[in-house]
Design a protein around this motif. Structure first.
Motif, short mmCIF file in Angstrom:
data_model
loop_
_atom_site.label_atom_id
_atom_site.label_comp_id
_atom_site.label_asym_id
_atom_site.label_seq_id
_atom_site.Cartn_x
_atom_site.Cartn_y
_atom_site.Cartn_z
N VAL A 222 18.66 11.31 -9.82
CA VAL A 222 19.94 10.61 -10.27
C VAL A 222 20.82 10.93 -9.24
N ARG A 223 21.35 9.92 -8.51
CA ARG A 223 22.45 10.24 -7.51
C ARG A 223 24.06 10.26 -8.02
N LEU B 134 27.21 15.06 -13.51
CA LEU B 134 26.36 14.03 -13.19
C LEU B 134 27.05 13.02 -12.25
N ARG B 135 27.87 12.67 -12.31
CA ARG B 135 28.63 11.68 -11.43
C ARG B 135 29.18 12.48 -10.17
N ARG B 136 29.42 13.88 -10.29
CA ARG B 136 29.79 14.48 -9.10
C ARG B 136 28.81 14.98 -8.13
N TYR B 137 27.51 15.48 -8.68
CA TYR B 137 26.58 15.90 -7.87
C TYR B 137 25.22 15.22 -8.30
N GLY B 138 25.15 14.45 -9.32
CA GLY B 138 23.86 13.87 -9.67
C GLY B 138 23.03 14.93 -10.18
N MET C 105 27.41 13.74 -0.86
CA MET C 105 28.11 14.24 -2.21
C MET C 105 29.46 13.90 -2.57
N SER C 106 30.45 14.04 -1.36
CA SER C 106 31.67 13.60 -1.67
C SER C 106 32.24 12.38 -1.01
N PHE D 163 15.82 21.38 -5.37
CA PHE D 163 16.26 22.12 -4.53
C PHE D 163 17.72 22.48 -4.76
N ILE D 164 18.55 21.62 -4.76
CA ILE D 164 19.92 21.70 -4.65
C ILE D 164 20.88 21.58 -5.86
N ASP D 165 20.28 20.94 -6.88
CA ASP D 165 21.16 20.58 -8.02
C ASP D 165 21.42 21.96 -8.65
#
Length: 582
Positions: free
Chosen positions: A415-416, A407-411, A185-186, A354-356
């Motif tokens: 979408v990644r 969106l661009r940090r976490y997806g 993610m980072s 689950f995570i977003d």
């Protein structure tokens, strides 16, 4: 050949074993490994070409309070604290016999597998329970997960292991929760993370070239692989493409099964001690879904992320022998919101969210543009809230809304995060994008005024890290799913940087809670509450001991592993000898 419930003629076409297990997920393989270690001759029948069931597609976490790894870390809880939490969650659904059996055998199961098999664990000592406001809620130490595993240790058997779910894997590569996921993610913001990702992905590409699949196995795929390895080491006979078509019952006792193999040949296998049903519940049985899922009878969509082979086989054949299907649970399924990902062949496949949802800067709204839930709560609770908020005549659906920064940090869903491109998802219609919230709303069929008012109200509190509507980020479980680098609230940030994006979510499930009624020894019961001798059920074929509630992550696999262990011990109780697992 006779049908289930009738004796079959014995002859050259028959075979014998001590314990026969139907299904190869966590419950079935836990049963098989335990029984084999205690001297039982065990056959596992799997109707699909690969082993692992839903377990191989899962996160792999098991909720097992008072486990060995927690105690080693100094977390030594009183059992009454666990009971208090479960009673608060279950209410009238609390079954003391089943809960006591689980609390006693769960820690024993972890110790047995850790000491005697290829299944090794990592701790979940920082994972809190989902309902932190309830008495007895834990802040960690109640979960374990299978340690990552080198698939090459399976040898040729790696070809019999179900690959990770394509929608949650990255080019077929599983990403472990925790540090591994955080690095991915980072990767654009940390040199250390970038190096980690490059190494992981480089090894994965090499594995694909040599083996045709990833070999660094994590999450549920590692759990399934370690269980398969443990079964092979213990001498369990694993048979794929073997579909059980009926039970054999003689003098009132279940004594074996009829089997249809892929090549059309039929077999009769007798099991001296008993038959264990572990075929994964009924997530893909249309009849049972219409009967039990509240939103399905009216024609609304439901998408399960479980393998399509989980079609209620075990429950169906048990009911022909008078077994009772429990219908009195709070929820019949393990709910999760899903989005539909188009594959290049034109088919749609569910992606579990689950995570977003817990990350700062995303909200969920219905068609009126209004929020309906604390998005950072447990996946089961979020979907339950959507089902409750949706009028009966409407299709339950919602939209996850975020801005470009999020969106661009976490997806978002499938979408990644950056630097993975997003163009294909927009072109395929999975991801909606617009320069303004009003335009995004019109693109999605959402009320524009409602969405704009909701985001404005949300942003007003988000500027200071507060969610005035639903208190998002105030529980330990919420915060664990957020972004620790964002303050003062790791789950809350404004939605203000265009363009804006949306992904539609629909009702989905990881599996089913409704299942066969059993006693604490996993013996299947009939409608009168009497034991059906020789017939056992574990995993999702056994009704959830959680009563259809979802108090913590891992409440499917934890009981599946535990009651598989219970079944394996019970069916080999006459074979007990010094040194066997107790």
């Amino acid at each position: 050949m006779t049908t289930g419930g009738s004796p079959a003629p014995r002859g050259n076409e028959t075979e014998n074993c001590d314990i026969l297990v139907v299904g190869s997920g966590a419950g079935g393989l836990s049963t098989a490994v335990t029984a084999a270690h205690r001297g039982g001759k065990v056959i596992v029948l799997e109707k699909e070409a690969v082993f692992g069931g839903t377990t191989a597609w899962s996160g792999g976490w098991m909720w097992i309070p008072r486990n060995l790894l927690a105690r080693q870390a100094g977390i030594d809880e009183d059992a009454e604290t666990i009971r208090s939490y479960l009673r608060a969650n279950f209410g009238s659904a609390y079954d003391e016999r089943l809960i006591e059996a689980f609390l006693e055998a769960g820690p024993q199961m972890v110790s047995f597998f850790q000491d005697r098999t290829a299944l090794q664990f990592v701790d979940g000592n920082r994972i809190p329970d989902m309902h932190g406001d309830m008495p007895g809620a834990g802040t960690g130490g109640r979960s374990v997960c299978a340690a990552p595993y080198d698939g090459r240790k399976l040898g040729c058997a790696i070809n019999l292991l179900r690959k990770p779910l394509p929608e949650t894997a990255f080019f077929g590569m599983g990403i472990a929760s925790g540090v591994d996921l955080a690095r991915f993610m980072s990767m654009t913001r940390s040199l250390r993370s970038a190096i980690h990702v490059i190494r992981r992905f480089g090894r994965h590409l090499l594995d694909l070239a040599i083996h045709g699949r990833g070999m660094h196995l994590v999450n549920g795929n590692a759990l399934a692989a370690r269980l398969v390895r443990s079964a092979l080491d213990a001498g369990v006979d694993l048979r794929s493409e073997s579909r059980v078509t009926g039970l054999i019952r003689e003098s009132g006792r279940v004594t074996g099964v009829h089997v249809l193999r892929k090549d059309g040949t039929r077999e009769t296998i007798y099991a001296k001690s008993g038959v264990v049903l572990a075929s994964g519940g009924f997530p893909h049985d249309p009849e049972l879904r219409r009967s039990l899922f509240p939103h399905v009878p009216t024609g609304h969509e439901h998408w399960s992320v479980a393998p399509h082979g989980n079609a209620g086989d075990g429950i169906r054949i048990a009911r022909t022998e008078g077994a009772e299907l429990r219908r009195d649970l709070v929820s019949p399924g393990a709910w999760v919101p899903v989005s539909l990902v188009p594959r290049r062949d034109g088919t749609l496949h569910p992606f579990p969210h689950f995570i977003d949802r817990a990350k700062p800067g995303v909200i969920a709204v219905r068609a009126d543009g209004r929020r309906f839930v604390n998005e950072a709560d447990g996946y089961h609770d979020v979907l339950a809230a959507l089902l409750q908020a949706t009028p009966e005549a409407e299709q339950p659906q919602a939209w996850l809304i975020c801005d470009h920064h999020f969106l661009r940090r976490y997806g978002l869903g499938h979408v990644r995060p950056a630097p993975v491109p997003i163009g294909w998802h927009i072109k395929a219609g999975y991801l909606k994008r617009a320069k303004s919230l009003g335009a995004l709303a019109r693109l999605c069929g959402i009320d524009p005024a409602g969405l704009e008012e909701t985001v404005a109200a949300y942003n007003l509190g988000a500027q200071s890290g507060e969610d005035n509507a639903f208190g998002r980020g105030t529980s330990a479980f919420n915060r664990a799913g957020g972004d620790a680098q964002v303050g003062p609230n790791p789950c809350v940030a404004p939605i203000c940087k265009p363009p804006y994006y949306a992904v539609r979510i629909l009702p989905g499930s990881m599996g089913t809670f409704a299942g066969l009624r059993t006693d604490a020894a996993t013996r299947v019961l009939d409608a009168a509450g009497d034991i059906i001798p020789g017939l056992h059920a574990v995993g999702s074929d056994m009704a959830s001991i959680m009563g259809g509630t979802y108090p913590a992550g891992g409440i499917n696999l934890g009981p599946a592993m535990t009651f598989g262990f219970v079944a394996g011990r019970f069916l080999t109780r006459d074979a007990y000898s010094e040194g066997s697992p107790q």
